[in-house]
Scaffold this motif. Structure first.
Motif: not given
Ligand SMILES: Nc1ncnc2c1ncn2[C@@H]1O[C@H](COP(=O)(O)OP(=O)(O)O)[C@@H](O)[C@H]1O
Ligand SMILES: [Mg+2]
Lengths: 295, 337, 241
Positions: A225, A229, A232-233, A267-268, A270-271, A274, A277-278, A281, B115, B126-127, B130
């Motif tokens: 997993v 993910i 995909f990104i 941890t940020w 990861e945000a 994403y 990625f967006l 897109l 996607l 995730v946001l 956090n």
């Protein structure tokens, strides 16, 4: 300063391995126009095969290549032939094979949970393999040796796949099918056979990624997993269907993950991934190397 | 009796039985299982507006459940806003977000939309994990939010017993099914189906495909968020990992495909079939085989897609019609509602 | 005022010039034929007129106003309808459903859309097949469905792209007859066709293109005896039936 350099190098190395894990995703999309959501799970299967091959025989981890790659090729080949092909055929009236996409998530769920059933939730690592924790000292920097090999594997695999698609007869037939299914079938190319082979190659490349990971990465049922993910990104970042795009996209993610924690809590990051990625897109959905208009 | 009349009678009968269930079933556990079943049927029906009619594949609907749950919960915990009002606000917020996601991606091949929605769903989770505080708003990060069961009653959307929850979600389900029925027969429904199946032909026939999809997306996200509030009020505890999970997003899509994507009865049939599998395998095999229901889902999905690519509603509708034919004669056979 | 005017229309695909400085006009209620070998750029010309592609250069005027770069669905509402050479039915839906998608262009009411669709189906003698799934139709019926859907949008200008290809001779005759009746009812028709017999019988005027350029224009008789046209067709690509 030297730490930033060290992180950058390690980020590039790990990132290229991410790229390698995503390579199969982009190959399969390029030909079938389907996102294989089970790709991460196939990587997980590859990791278990590699793990057991090494743990049972005591061979050098990289010798597992000779077991894992053929096993994974045929695994992918037959998953496409036995499960995905019938659904393609059942849905050939419809232009977008949505059902196929969702069925690959079904395969994901089956593989992950079957593995959980068989091997339990334990995290496994190859305890005393010669590569574990091995570092290369370059000046004051420490570079992970298995990751360095991973980098090499990523570049060599991507280059081989690229050459295969550009230069060989079979590769050209596969590309012809990806461009125009009907025309290819008129030329006597069996569309579904081509899909089988593309799926096999994509899955085998996940097998290579699995081998580079096993010496330093935990093996557990849902490990896929994580890479799914990310994959995909990566492929959208690099451009869906682009082979080098996958490697470059992987390196970008690797860099963000290794360098960003210098400036914020881990941890940020990861945000941020994403978010990036967006952003891609929305701004350039074809990615860095993708074809401009994809209809 | 005409086929239409028979169908309407059957429909009314089913709804009446559903409303009568709490008079017979007194066990809170079973009522809870039914409540979840209806909630999944509701969520899948909402999903179906985009995933079924518009022919694209949203795989991040859990994010909209989360938006609904967090909006109403934060508003009620920190500002004393009634969850009913918070529910509407959460729905509107979700609709806006849905349009923002859909606008750039509906132009692309379907895979991109799938996607984008996955990444969006995971990104939101995730946001929230956090964020402890966003300005004055307390999200409480990965620990989630607890709703203290202080004042119960309809206006606070909080009850001691299960029955009120049962009736609320049943009314929501019937309403969303009715809405879907009207949309499927309306111009929007025709335009969604046409655009989903052959976008170029649809455009040539005057259909602004992207706009139709955006309208459907906005409605779907709005409706999905309402269920988020319901869930929060039902469990009184929301937590990013459980409410915005990939598993939820996928389960909705699985239910829709197995039941029959793009049909009205499909999501309900799918939920009727799969929810019990999920609940009972968790109850009986939860410790020994934790992922059993997911394996079953996967296998059922693959088998159904190979033999009934349009879902189980198709053979079941046929069987129903044959049954009607048997009992009411040839004039009774017709299409099921 | 002409129904359609195309001025110096040019369309490039990458390095390929599919249409090169094409000029043509169609008067009200005229039937104009467009012919040319495979790959001459006929379908591309339709796509530029119907809004699928924006022209690289040149202009398209519909009823006197410039329509370059407008979207297909906007143009459809203005009165341009088209069929696709490669038919694109909504395969899982019934014939009636397919046609209703078209008739919703001018109404929001289901009952009105249905009524309009039924009228069209009856006009095309197609009503008996209204409940068949479009995916199960024969090729002839699929072509007829293309026309039915387009007509349901109540067009002023109808673009027909090889609707007769692959049909039996008797079906071709029926279609020729039907197109004539459509013109009588006030619709202007622009038709691409490979079947010489049909296009010669049908058209008031014919435009011939080759490699994207216009090489001849005039009455069917004049075009048929034109030297350039005969040369362009020496490959024998035409079905003379
Ligand atoms: N979307 C497109 N992209 C690239 N080339 C195209 C495209 N559409 C058509 N062409 C090319 O333009 C030329 C004209 O095609 P077309 O208009 O379909 O010809 P015709 O309808 O006269 O047979 C052909 O060479 C074709 O390959
Ligand atoms: Mg053509």
């Amino acid at each position: 300063m030297i730490f930033v350099l060290e992180d950058t190098i390690n980020g590039i190395l790990m990132g290229s391995i991410y790229g390698l894990t995503a390579l199969g995703l982009t190959i399969i999309f390029g030909v079938l126009k389907v996102i294989n959501f089970a790709h991460g799970s196939m990587l997980m299967v590859g990791m278990y095969v590699a793990y057991w091959a090494v743990a049972l025989t005591g061979l050098h981890p990289y010798m597992a290549l000779f077991v894992v790659v053929p096993v994974m090729f045929f695994f992918g080949y037959y998953v496409q032939d036995l499960i995905i092909k019938p659904i393609f055929k059942a849905e050939k009236e419809v232009r977008e094979p949505i059902t196929v996409i969702i069925v690959t998530t079904g395969i994901w769920y089956i593989l992950d949970n079957l593995t959980l059933l068989l091997f339990g939730p334990d995290y496994r690592i190859l305890q005393d393999n010669p590569l574990r924790g091995k570092m290369l000292e370059a000046g004051q920097m420490l570079i992970s040796v298995p990751k360095l090999w991973g980098f090499c594997a990523a570049v060599v695999t991507a280059a081989s796949v690229y050459v295969f698609f550009q230069k060989t007869r079979m590769g050209r037939a596969i590309r012809a099918t990806s461009l125009d299914r009907e025309a290819a079938s008129l030329m006597g190319i069996n569309q579904y056979k081509v899909y089988n082979i593309a799926f096999g190659i994509g899955t085998a490349s996940a097998g290579i990624a699995a081998i580079t990971l096993v010496p330093f990465f935990n093996v557990y049922p849902t490990v896929g997993v994580l890479f799914d993910i990310k994959g995909f990104i990566i492929v959208v970042l690099g451009g869906l269907g682009s082979i080098w795009g996958a490697i470059v996209g992987g390196i970008i993610i690797g860099l963000i993950e290794s360098v960003a924690p210098q400036f914020m809590t881990a941890t940020w990051t990861e945000a941020i991934v994403y978010g990036l990625f967006l952003l891609v897109l929305f701004v350039k959905p074809s990615g860095l190397f993708g074809v401009k208009y994809d209809w | 009796m005409t086929p239409k009349k028979i169908n309407n009678c059957a429909l009314v009968l089913i709804v009446l039985i559903a409303f009568g269930v709490p008079l017979v079933v007194r066990s809170a556990t079973y009522l809870h299982i039914l409540i979840l079943l209806y909630m999944y049927a509701y969520l899948t029906t909402s999903w179906n507006l985009v995933g079924g009619f518009a022919g694209v594949l949203p795989l991040g609907h859990a994010a909209f459940v989360g938006i609904g749950a967090y909006t109403s919960t934060i508003l009620s915990l920190q500002y004393g806003v009634s969850p009913w009002l918070g529910m509407i606000i959460g729905g509107l917020l979700a609709a806006i977000v849905g349009v923002i996601i859909g606008k750039p991606t509906f132009k692309m091949r379907g895979a991109y939309f799938a996607l984008a929605t996955i990444a969006f769903g995971e990104g939101i989770r995730v946001l929230i994990e956090n964020i402890d505080y966003l300005g004055p708003l307390n999200f409480n990060g990965p620990r989630g939010l607890q709703i203290p069961p202080l004042d119960t009653g309809l206006s606070r959307f909080m009850f001691e017993a299960k029955e009120p929850y049962y009736y609320i979600i049943l009314v929501m389900l019937v309403a969303v099914l009715a809405l879907t029925y009207f949309i499927s027969r309306s111009k929007l429904g025709f335009y969604l189906n046409a655009g989903g199946e052959e976008p170029e032909a649809a455009m040539a026939l005057g259909v602004n495909v992207a706009r139709a999809k955006l309208i459907a997306m906005a409605m779907s996200c709005f409706l999905t968020a309402l269920a988020g509030t319901f869930w929060a009020q039902l469990t009184l505890y929301i937590h990013p990992k459980s409410i915005i999970s990939l598993d939820l997003s996928f389960e909705i899509a699985f239910i829709a495909l197995i039941g029959g994507r793009g049909s009205i009865a499909g999501p309900v049939l799918g939920a009727l079939l799969l929810r019990p599998v999920s609940d009972f395998s968790r109850i009986y095999f939860g410790d020994t085989v934790p992922g059993l229901h997911l394996i079953i889902f996967g296998v059922v999905l693959i088998v159904v897609m190979i033999y009934q690519p349009r879902g189980l509603q198709e053979p079941l509708t046929r069987a129903y019609n044959r049954l009607i034919h048997r009992f009411f004669g040839p004039q009774g056979s017709g299409r099921a509602a | 005022m002409n129904m359609l005017e195309v001025k110096q229309l040019t369309k490039d695909f990458g390095g390929l010039r599919a249409i090169d400085s094409l000029d043509l006009t169609i008067g009200k209620q005229e039937i104009l034929g467009l012919i040319g070998p495979n790959g001459a750029g006929k379908s591309t010309a339709f796509n530029c007129i119907a809004g699928v592609y924006a022209p690289t250069m040149g202009d398209v005027y519909f009823e006197g106003s410039r329509i370059n770069g407008q979207k297909p669905w906007v143009l459809c509402k203005k009165g341009i309808a088209r069929t696709f050479q490669i038919v694109k039915p909504f395969a899982t839906k019934t014939v009636l459903y397919n046609v209703m998608v078209g008739s919703f262009a001018n109404t929001n009411k289901r009952s009105e859309a249905k009524e309009k669709a039924m009228q069209i189906l009856e006009f095309l003698q197609f009503a008996d097949k209204k409940d068949i799934r479009a995916g199960n139709l024969t090729i002839g019926d699929r072509k007829r469905l293309e026309i039915a859907r387009a007509l349901a949008t109540e067009p002023k200008l109808l673009l027909l792209d090889e609707v007769m290809a692959g049909l039996r001779p008797s079906e071709v005759d029926e279609l020729v007859d039907m197109v004539r009746r459509l013109r009588q009812s006030g619709i202007t028709i622009f038709v691409i066709e490979h079947i010489m017999r049909a296009i010669m019988a049908l058209s008031d005027r014919i435009v011939v293109i080759h490699f994207g350029r216009k090489i001849a224009e005039g009455s069917p008789e004049k075009v048929a005896s034109d030297e350039n046209v005969i040369k362009a067709y020496l490959g024998g690509e035409y079905v003379v039936s």
